[in-house]
Motif scaffolding. Structure first.
Motif, short mmCIF file in Angstrom:
data_model
loop_
_atom_site.label_atom_id
_atom_site.label_comp_id
_atom_site.label_asym_id
_atom_site.label_seq_id
_atom_site.Cartn_x
_atom_site.Cartn_y
_atom_site.Cartn_z
N VAL A 1 0.85 -1.20 0.00
CA VAL A 1 0.00 0.00 0.00
C VAL A 1 0.88 1.25 0.00
N GLU A 2 0.77 2.04 -1.05
CA GLU A 2 1.48 3.31 -1.12
C GLU A 2 0.53 4.50 -1.01
N VAL A 3 -0.71 4.30 -1.46
CA VAL A 3 -1.72 5.37 -1.43
C VAL A 3 -2.99 4.84 -0.77
N ILE A 4 -3.59 5.66 0.07
CA ILE A 4 -4.89 5.35 0.65
C ILE A 4 -5.93 6.25 -0.01
N TYR A 5 -6.98 5.65 -0.57
CA TYR A 5 -8.07 6.40 -1.20
C TYR A 5 -9.23 6.39 -0.21
N ILE A 6 -9.57 7.55 0.33
CA ILE A 6 -10.60 7.67 1.36
C ILE A 6 -11.95 7.98 0.72
N VAL A 7 -12.90 7.06 0.89
CA VAL A 7 -14.23 7.18 0.28
C VAL A 7 -15.27 6.98 1.39
N LEU A 8 -15.25 7.88 2.35
CA LEU A 8 -16.09 7.79 3.54
C LEU A 8 -17.01 9.01 3.63
N PRO A 9 -18.00 9.00 4.53
CA PRO A 9 -18.77 10.22 4.78
C PRO A 9 -17.85 11.39 5.09
N ASN A 10 -18.27 12.59 4.67
CA ASN A 10 -17.42 13.78 4.73
C ASN A 10 -16.80 14.03 6.09
N SER A 11 -17.55 13.77 7.16
CA SER A 11 -17.07 14.06 8.50
C SER A 11 -15.90 13.17 8.91
N MET A 12 -15.67 12.09 8.18
CA MET A 12 -14.60 11.15 8.52
C MET A 12 -13.33 11.39 7.71
N HIS A 13 -13.39 12.30 6.74
CA HIS A 13 -12.23 12.52 5.88
C HIS A 13 -11.01 12.99 6.66
N ALA A 14 -11.21 13.94 7.56
CA ALA A 14 -10.06 14.51 8.28
C ALA A 14 -9.37 13.45 9.13
N GLU A 15 -10.15 12.72 9.93
CA GLU A 15 -9.55 11.72 10.81
C GLU A 15 -8.77 10.67 10.04
N PHE A 16 -9.37 10.14 8.97
CA PHE A 16 -8.71 9.05 8.26
C PHE A 16 -7.57 9.54 7.38
N THR A 17 -7.62 10.79 6.94
CA THR A 17 -6.48 11.36 6.24
C THR A 17 -5.29 11.50 7.19
N ILE A 18 -5.55 12.06 8.36
CA ILE A 18 -4.48 12.27 9.34
C ILE A 18 -3.88 10.94 9.79
N ARG A 19 -4.74 9.99 10.10
CA ARG A 19 -4.24 8.67 10.52
C ARG A 19 -3.48 7.98 9.39
N GLY A 20 -3.96 8.13 8.17
CA GLY A 20 -3.29 7.52 7.03
C GLY A 20 -1.91 8.11 6.80
#
Length: 406
Positions: A120-139
């Motif tokens: 895994v080199e890239v994470i593509y986040i396809v979640l409800p808008n409110s979860m984008h920040a958390e999963f981007t930061i954790r990723g």
């Protein structure tokens, strides 16, 4: 959906792979038709499978299953290698469909373990808008580059936090503005930038759809951040900015929701907003959640008009040019190359990773849209225009343009 666990500190990750030498794998075929006949584009010549950038897809909803995973079949530089979902049974089925190993399947609780997966080199986040920040930061903390669906987040602060986290981790952040990679929309942009029909004077843009009467997350403000504006109205806003390269210095907006419609207890139904640009261009935009499907725009210049209808759909886009070169009105419809928009944006991210380039639509592009949307909401609430900071540079928030092959 299970509650994600708090972020944890990332472990060191493997060094990024070097860009492959694709020339050694290219296959050329002799022409079948005479030079006077239409010619084929030739073989796609994708990278070798083991050289493609590995993507993890987070969230297995409609967009991922109907568009994104199938799009990898058209990608030249990317492949899916991992999935993250709160539904293990569905994830197991999808993994088998796309040849993803069981070891590449994660829950939201084990998301941070992606750090230990070198594929895994890239994470593509396809979640409800409110979860984008958390999963981007954790990723980013897990040592991965991030491709995040739009809208980027639910607030300016969240967008800024996402950008800061990726910069701190030394990872790329791209927002999935597929329209900016689609050939016909790029052709329209070039016509505008070249002043083919003189100076642009006005733009009209509309994106509306009649949503199902169900309890989907898009109707919950906590998850969606808003209604039609951040979901489909964003296309009008971002595409107008993309076409002109300018940033608006004033917005004026109005909002209306049908009384008694359960879909709009928390989020807005209709938004009408005007964008005023430093060059004098006025863009009139409208978006809605309760009216029949319409996804189009028109650019009105001094000696011609550029129309896209449909403009924002996943496929079947049509461009029309109207002008009068000899005093007689002419309509021209360039052929649609029918390239998969999601494959184009995914491949662009993969190329940016391999070639260490800034994505064309980085986090700063998403942040700028969020700032403008907050001004639109403010204008509608106060019933008066809202001024925005003047940005003089063209394409101020964009990175490296996509390559010609895209």
């Amino acid at each position: 959906m299970p509650r994600p666990t708090p972020a944890v500190k990332a472990k060191p990750t493997a060094k990024p792979k070097k860009a492959p030498s694709s020339a050694s794998l290219e296959v050329a075929l002799p022409p079948l038709n005479a030079p006077t006949e239409p010619q084929s584009a030739g073989p796609p010549n994708p990278d070798a499978v083991d050289q493609r950038v590995g993507f993890a897809l987070v969230g297995l909803g409609t967009l991922t299953l109907e568009e994104l995973l199938p799009a990898f079949g058209q990608c030249k530089h990317a492949r899916p290698v991992a999935l993250v979902s709160g539904d293990p049974r569905k994830m197991s089925k999808v993994a088998r469909q796309y040849g993803i190993r069981a070891s590449g399947c994660y829950s939201y609780e084990t998301y941070d373990q992606l750090r230990d997966n070198p594929e895994v080199e890239v994470i593509y986040i396809v979640l409800p808008n409110s979860m984008h920040a958390e999963f981007t930061i954790r990723g980013a903390q897990a040592g991965k580059h991030i491709l995040c669906e739009k809208p980027m987040a639910n607030s300016v602060q969240e967008c800024e936090d996402m950008i800061a986290a990726c910069k701190k981790a030394g990872k790329k952040l791209m927002i999935a503005y597929r329209i900016q990679y689609e050939p016909l929309n790029r052709m329209a942009r070039q016509l505008v930038r070249d002043k083919t029909y003189g100076r642009v004077k006005m733009i009209d843009a509309m994106n509306c759809q009649n949503q199902a009467h169900d309890k989907q997350w898009r109707h919950q403000k906590k998850l969606a951040g808003g209604g039609s504006l951040p979901d489909v109205g964003l296309y009008c806003l971002n595409t107008t900015r993309f076409l002109l390269g300018e940033e608006p210095n004033e917005v004026f907006a109005s909002i209306y929701s049908t009384p008694g419609d359960a879909r709009f207890k928390e989020v807005e139904e209709n938004v009408s907003f005007m964008l005023r640009f430093p060059s004098g261009v006025i863009a009139n935009c409208a978006t809605g959640y309760g009216s029949f499907n319409a996804k189009r725009y028109a650019v009105y210049a001094e000696t011609g008009t550029i129309k896209m209808d449909p403009a924002f759909t996943y496929r079947g886009l049509q461009l029309e040019k109207e002008h009068a070169p000899d005093g007689q009105q002419v309509q021209e419809k360039p052929q649609n190359p029918h390239k998969d928009q999601f494959a184009l944006e995914i491949d662009h991210m993969a190329e940016c990773v391999r070639q260490n380039k800034t994505p064309y639509t980085p986090g700063e592009e998403g942040l700028q849209d969020q700032r403008i949307m907050e001004a639109i909401y403010q204008s509608a609430k106060e019933n008066k225009p809202v001024k925005l900071p003047v940005v003089k540079k063209l394409d101020a928030f964009r990175g490296t343009p996509p390559t010609e092959e895209d």
